[in-house]
Design a protein around this motif. Sequence first.
Motif, PDB file in Angstrom:
ATOM      1  N   HIS A 112       0.937  -1.254   0.055  1.00 18.47           N
ATOM      2  CA  HIS A 112      -0.043   0.070  -0.097  1.00 18.47           C
ATOM      3  C   HIS A 112       0.799   1.179   0.031  1.00 18.47           C
ATOM      4  CE1 HIS A 112      -3.180  -2.478   0.342  1.00 18.47           C
ATOM      5  NE2 HIS A 112      -2.779  -2.901   1.625  1.00 18.47           N
ATOM      6  N   TYR A 113       2.550   1.208   0.577  1.00 22.79           N
ATOM      7  CA  TYR A 113       2.909   1.967   0.639  1.00 22.79           C
ATOM      8  C   TYR A 113       2.889   2.863  -0.462  1.00 22.79           C
ATOM      9  CZ  TYR A 113       3.163   2.226   5.546  1.00 22.79           C
ATOM     10  OH  TYR A 113       2.669   1.457   6.659  1.00 22.79           O
ATOM     11  N   THR A 255      -8.835  -1.325 -11.854  1.00 26.09           N
ATOM     12  CA  THR A 255     -10.086  -2.346 -12.255  1.00 26.09           C
ATOM     13  C   THR A 255      -9.886  -2.988 -13.176  1.00 26.09           C
ATOM     14  OG1 THR A 255     -11.118  -0.715 -11.394  1.00 26.09           O
ATOM     15  CG2 THR A 255     -12.118  -2.145 -11.908  1.00 26.09           C
ATOM     16  N   VAL A 258      -7.239  -6.193 -12.341  1.00 29.55           N
ATOM     17  CA  VAL A 258      -8.001  -6.815 -11.789  1.00 29.55           C
ATOM     18  C   VAL A 258      -9.025  -7.678 -11.992  1.00 29.55           C
ATOM     19  CG1 VAL A 258      -8.594  -7.637  -9.743  1.00 29.55           C
ATOM     20  CG2 VAL A 258      -7.476  -5.618  -9.912  1.00 29.55           C
ATOM     21  N   MET A 262      -5.573 -10.719 -12.780  1.00 26.82           N
ATOM     22  CA  MET A 262      -4.081 -10.876 -13.199  1.00 26.82           C
ATOM     23  C   MET A 262      -3.612 -11.283 -13.450  1.00 26.82           C
ATOM     24  SD  MET A 262      -3.339  -8.375  -9.275  1.00 26.82           S
ATOM     25  CE  MET A 262      -3.893  -9.174  -8.116  1.00 26.82           C
ATOM     26  N   MET A 297     -19.254  -4.394 -10.758  1.00 24.85           N
ATOM     27  CA  MET A 297     -17.749  -4.462 -10.500  1.00 24.85           C
ATOM     28  C   MET A 297     -17.642  -5.364  -8.953  1.00 24.85           C
ATOM     29  SD  MET A 297     -16.458  -0.728 -11.146  1.00 24.85           S
ATOM     30  CE  MET A 297     -15.115  -0.978  -9.506  1.00 24.85           C
ATOM     31  N   MET A 298     -18.210  -5.107  -8.114  1.00 26.35           N
ATOM     32  CA  MET A 298     -18.953  -5.741  -6.783  1.00 26.35           C
ATOM     33  C   MET A 298     -19.361  -7.438  -7.255  1.00 26.35           C
ATOM     34  SD  MET A 298     -19.852  -4.043  -3.584  1.00 26.35           S
ATOM     35  CE  MET A 298     -21.665  -3.028  -4.106  1.00 26.35           C
ATOM     36  N   MET A 301     -16.337  -9.342  -9.008  1.00 20.32           N
ATOM     37  CA  MET A 301     -15.228  -9.347  -8.134  1.00 20.32           C
ATOM     38  C   MET A 301     -15.262 -10.444  -6.935  1.00 20.32           C
ATOM     39  SD  MET A 301     -12.676  -7.768  -9.468  1.00 20.32           S
ATOM     40  CE  MET A 301     -11.660  -9.505  -9.113  1.00 20.32           C
TER      41      MET A 301
ATOM     42  N   TYR B  29      -8.381  -1.706   8.441  1.00 23.02           N
ATOM     43  CA  TYR B  29      -7.668  -2.773   8.230  1.00 23.02           C
ATOM     44  C   TYR B  29      -6.666  -3.308   8.677  1.00 23.02           C
ATOM     45  CZ  TYR B  29      -2.546  -3.516   6.132  1.00 23.02           C
ATOM     46  OH  TYR B  29      -1.648  -3.953   5.712  1.00 23.02           O
ATOM     47  N   ASP B  33      -7.386  -6.742   6.761  1.00 24.80           N
ATOM     48  CA  ASP B  33      -6.613  -6.402   6.040  1.00 24.80           C
ATOM     49  C   ASP B  33      -7.099  -5.645   4.788  1.00 24.80           C
ATOM     50  OD1 ASP B  33      -4.671  -7.129   6.991  1.00 24.80           O
ATOM     51  OD2 ASP B  33      -4.663  -9.603   6.182  1.00 24.80           O
ATOM     52  N   VAL B  35      -8.625  -2.768   2.807  1.00 25.31           N
ATOM     53  CA  VAL B  35      -8.614  -1.133   2.360  1.00 25.31           C
ATOM     54  C   VAL B  35      -9.976  -0.521   1.728  1.00 25.31           C
ATOM     55  CG1 VAL B  35      -6.691   1.310   1.476  1.00 25.31           C
ATOM     56  CG2 VAL B  35      -5.433  -1.327   2.081  1.00 25.31           C
ATOM     57  N   PHE B  37     -11.920   1.334   0.309  1.00 26.89           N
ATOM     58  CA  PHE B  37     -11.910   2.649  -0.341  1.00 26.89           C
ATOM     59  C   PHE B  37     -13.242   3.249  -0.599  1.00 26.89           C
ATOM     60  CE2 PHE B  37      -7.369   1.683  -2.251  1.00 26.89           C
ATOM     61  CZ  PHE B  37      -7.415   3.692  -2.589  1.00 26.89           C
ATOM     62  N   SER B  91      -5.860  -8.672  -1.831  1.00 19.41           N
ATOM     63  CA  SER B  91      -6.215  -7.840  -1.270  1.00 19.41           C
ATOM     64  C   SER B  91      -6.370  -6.634  -2.428  1.00 19.41           C
ATOM     65  CB  SER B  91      -4.660  -7.395  -0.483  1.00 19.41           C
ATOM     66  OG  SER B  91      -4.031  -6.844  -0.725  1.00 19.41           O
ATOM     67  N   VAL B  92      -5.592  -6.894  -3.859  1.00 18.31           N
ATOM     68  CA  VAL B  92      -6.762  -5.946  -4.709  1.00 18.31           C
ATOM     69  C   VAL B  92      -7.598  -6.189  -4.673  1.00 18.31           C
ATOM     70  CG1 VAL B  92      -5.117  -5.119  -6.869  1.00 18.31           C
ATOM     71  CG2 VAL B  92      -4.030  -6.147  -5.425  1.00 18.31           C
ATOM     72  N   ILE B  96     -10.721  -3.620  -5.138  1.00 13.26           N
ATOM     73  CA  ILE B  96     -12.251  -3.475  -6.491  1.00 13.26           C
ATOM     74  C   ILE B  96     -12.984  -3.492  -6.170  1.00 13.26           C
ATOM     75  CG2 ILE B  96     -12.329  -4.176  -8.623  1.00 13.26           C
ATOM     76  CD1 ILE B  96      -9.459  -2.592  -8.510  1.00 13.26           C
ATOM     77  N   ILE B  97     -13.547  -4.579  -4.901  1.00 10.92           N
ATOM     78  CA  ILE B  97     -14.707  -4.987  -3.667  1.00 10.92           C
ATOM     79  C   ILE B  97     -15.367  -2.919  -3.833  1.00 10.92           C
ATOM     80  CG2 ILE B  97     -16.141  -5.599  -2.566  1.00 10.92           C
ATOM     81  CD1 ILE B  97     -14.457  -8.317  -3.478  1.00 10.92           C
ATOM     82  N   ILE B  99     -13.984  -0.087  -4.372  1.00  5.31           N
ATOM     83  CA  ILE B  99     -13.937   0.937  -4.938  1.00  5.31           C
ATOM     84  C   ILE B  99     -15.795   0.524  -6.249  1.00  5.31           C
ATOM     85  CG2 ILE B  99     -13.656   1.876  -7.776  1.00  5.31           C
ATOM     86  CD1 ILE B  99     -10.198   1.141  -6.388  1.00  5.31           C
ATOM     87  N   PHE B 225      -7.283   8.809   2.189  1.00  6.41           N
ATOM     88  CA  PHE B 225      -6.023   6.947   2.249  1.00  6.41           C
ATOM     89  C   PHE B 225      -4.259   7.968   2.607  1.00  6.41           C
ATOM     90  CE2 PHE B 225      -3.303   4.716  -1.040  1.00  6.41           C
ATOM     91  CZ  PHE B 225      -3.315   3.636  -0.426  1.00  6.41           C
ATOM     92  N   MET B 233       0.329   2.950   7.884  1.00 10.65           N
ATOM     93  CA  MET B 233      -0.970   1.828   8.372  1.00 10.65           C
ATOM     94  C   MET B 233      -1.089   1.135   8.876  1.00 10.65           C
ATOM     95  SD  MET B 233      -3.355   2.180   6.034  1.00 10.65           S
ATOM     96  CE  MET B 233      -4.840   1.119   5.542  1.00 10.65           C
TER      97      MET B 233
END
Lengths: 322, 290, 385
Positions: A112-113, A255, A258, A262, A297-298, A301, B29, B33, B35, B37, B91-92, B96-97, B99, B225, B233
């Motif tokens: 995340h950084y 998006t 993903v 990926m 989208m949800m 995923m 988080y 875990d 994030v 959005f 986690s990605v 996206i979920i 978002i 964020f 974090m």
Amino acid sequence: MSALLNHRLAVPAVLIVLVALLPLVLPSSFYLRIATLVWISAFAVIGLNLLMGYAGQVSLGHAGFFGIGAYAAAVLPAQLGVPGIFAVVIGAVASALIAYLVGRPILRLKGHYLAVATLGFGILVAMVINNEAWITGGPDGIAVASLGIKKLLKSAFGLKVKTAELWYWIAGAMLVVGAWVAVNLVDSPTGRALRAVHDSEIAARVAGIDVARMKLVVFVVSAVYAALAGSALALFNGFITPDTAGFLHSIELVTMVVLGGMGSILGSVVGAAVLVVLPQLLTMFHDYEHLLLGLLMMVFMIFLRAGIVPGLRALVAGRGAA
Amino acid sequence: MAEFLQFAFSGLTVGAVYALVALGFTIIYNASDVVNFAQGEFVMIGGMATVFLTALGVPIPLAVVLAILGAVVVGLLLHRLAIEPARGASSVTLIIITIGASIFLRGLAQVVFDKQFHTLQPFSGDTPIVVGGASILPQSFWVMGGAVVIVVLLWAFFNHTLIGKAVLATSANRLAAKLVGINTGMIMSLAFALSAAIGAVAGVLVTPITLTSYEVGTLLALKGFAAAMLGGMGHPLGAVVGGLVVGLLEAFGAGYLSSDYKDAIAFVVILITLFVLPTGLFGRASVERV
Amino acid sequence: MTLKLTNLLGAAAVSVAALSMGALAASADTIKIGTVLSATGPASFLGDPEMKTLELYVKEINAAGGVDGNELELVAYDSGVDASKARTFATRLVEEDEVVAVVGGSTTGTTMAMIPVFEDAEIPFISLAGAVVIIDPVKKWVFKTPHTDRMACEKIFEDMQKRGISKVGMISGTGGFGKSMRDQCLDVAGNYDVEIIADETYGAKDSDMTPQLTNIKNTEGLEAVVNPGFGQGPAIVTRNYKQLGIDVPLYQSHGVASKSFIELAGDAAEGVRLPAAALLVADKLPDDDPQKSVVVGYKDKYEGATGEPVSTFGGHAYDGLMMLVEAIKRAGSADPAAIRDEIEKTSGFMGTAGVVNMSADDHLGLDLTAFRMLEVKNGDWTIAE
């Protein structure tokens, strides 16, 4: 059959067939335009997928590189009289250079950084484009001169093509070449090293892989993909606005990666196709358009969490086994 | 000096909101875990729901409570319907979920509420209070005070209640927490509810100053964020400090350097900080297991 | 697993249905007109009232028997502020929906991206966006209804000159509207002996402008402040202005387009001046004002139907649609080229923005008299001249 599908060149081959046959069923230049947008987005997404899916590094600022390519194609010919095609090359080189300079410090960050650092980078690019209106035209956008290919074709061969058709083929060719380069990269020693980095950086380092260099190489490559896609979009549309480089576009690209899957080149195309086509389908729902987009989208995923292409492949494989 | 104070108070007010959003990020988080959005949408729901309930004739205090409850329900549903079913995803994918969830909630808000800007009456009038030559709105004190109260309450909750300690244990080691009999699923629900409530409170407090609309969440999520990452974090104190620092940087940047590039200034400082401290101001270095 | 598959099949079925629905439609006696607006996103402040206005009036016109007995059909798309998406929808209007004319384009960026499509397809396009580049140089198929930002600057500086103000601070939004107007104001300031002595900006979604205003306040010799911008920005600037106790006159722009500004800014709005179309003061116009019946009619209808305060942005859409309808009537056909010629011949058209007189080299057709200088008094607009 499955051996054929797993061949290295299967994906570029599938794409060649797709690009070649699609115009036969597309009824108008509106559909050609949609397909062209899918190819252009997919091209950028393939690059980003190399970074995310294979090297395991997130970038929330890739629209920045996209914007650099787009504005290079717009600004250099208009302000400095650089011929369009050179402007595209300069945009790609500049993107690579910036990615190299920014990537060195940024890629030391993890997870995340790294995400927030790339996000910051993207916002800086968008902000410069928005604020320096004397060069970029500012928030109202800027017109992009055409490459003159249409004229050339007409004078040299007497060919008359429509802009939509011309760019369909250019973008389609870009996509096939982009996918071909990507699969070769993935299959090369570099690619295997990359996947090792993705799985575990420390293990990769112990195995003698120069992890930092690997990550930097992919970052630069993905930036070039994004810049070329940006140039293509700018030239295709003939007009661009700073949103091209904005945060929301970065998020859209991620998006697409993903959603499609990926680490899947074909997934990149599918992800791009879904997010380009979906808003066109949802227009009939008017006010409920965004609500449905978010919902879909949800749902995608949650049910295909590895992405559409890997997810469906697993489903098919599971069924075959049962 | 008056100028300096004026910038400082502006930065602290805006920063307090970023801090609360960053805290929301942190709490979710730590427990899961994820994030999230969609964190900014809680702020939007808090403000917009209060505005619309008062327009329906509900007295303000009741409207505020209902708005916060509404946000909590949304938070719980988000966890139950979108995050929980995707448990174990990367986690990605989870990002996206969230978002998707934020696009969904914004889409919902534009149908349920509207697309106009709205405001609330300031809680204690709008006659500025002059401090050392700087004029500050009473509502700014409400925002800053509200943030302090929330931080203190959270601190007490995490350190002095059994449930709070269970949350901390879960964030430290989920498996170990499960083994000692903590219902980690419930803890996660709690974290979403808590984050939603904090976001909604921030939305209510800040609406009289900054106005609200169905769209305010996006920018707040972005800034929150960034603030959470600046602080480190997963570190609540880091989130608060990060939020205030980003707010102050924007205000001083706009005041002393360039209003065109004030957001850039904040991000440049974040980038430099991360180059020096790759896990933020308060973050611990994480050790990767091979 | 079957569940997942049926979900996918369902989505596919919906997709196919959606596509085929697009292909259907278009019966003999309908006149199809299109629009692409920023109904959501950062510019929904513009696109939302525009969309509502078009939908409302198309319904209205059809209820009254249509245009010469032909029913109007509105094909509407929401592009947000995405210029590429706007261009895609423009292509869709031309290729798929086969509209005969287009009223739309909320922002300058989306408008400019769409222009080549309509120029190529030879479809008349009436834009609702501000910047002067849209119609200067004149493009054969492109028109626009709103005043240009340059005119707003001129109106403001004219008023300042009357009040003996010459040293002015400026605080502008960084969105297209604010930035473009800022540049225009800098450009024309000299003509009115106005000097810009402070120049600050703020982001489109910023929520606190006190630092910038503090700098302006501390500028030596400040006599007035101008705030080009739209959305919530002007309301926050106005509140911060009062908070800091700045006591020189504050001018807002025509980006402040509805009564919600006064609601949002509260007491701080008292004394604020701005150039605006007569629409904002519809019921305060003298009865013999030729514009009165038009603006009162639109205001009552819009507010009655939506329950929201009328905005000049919606008014631009009204003007565009009505101008188009009259052109279609005059042309006596739904042929795009005939419609275009008639739009260009528009003269003496009374819209919410003022009297429109188009010509071959003026595709806007408004002059400075279309603007009124307003001042906020006792929580309401008053005419300052």
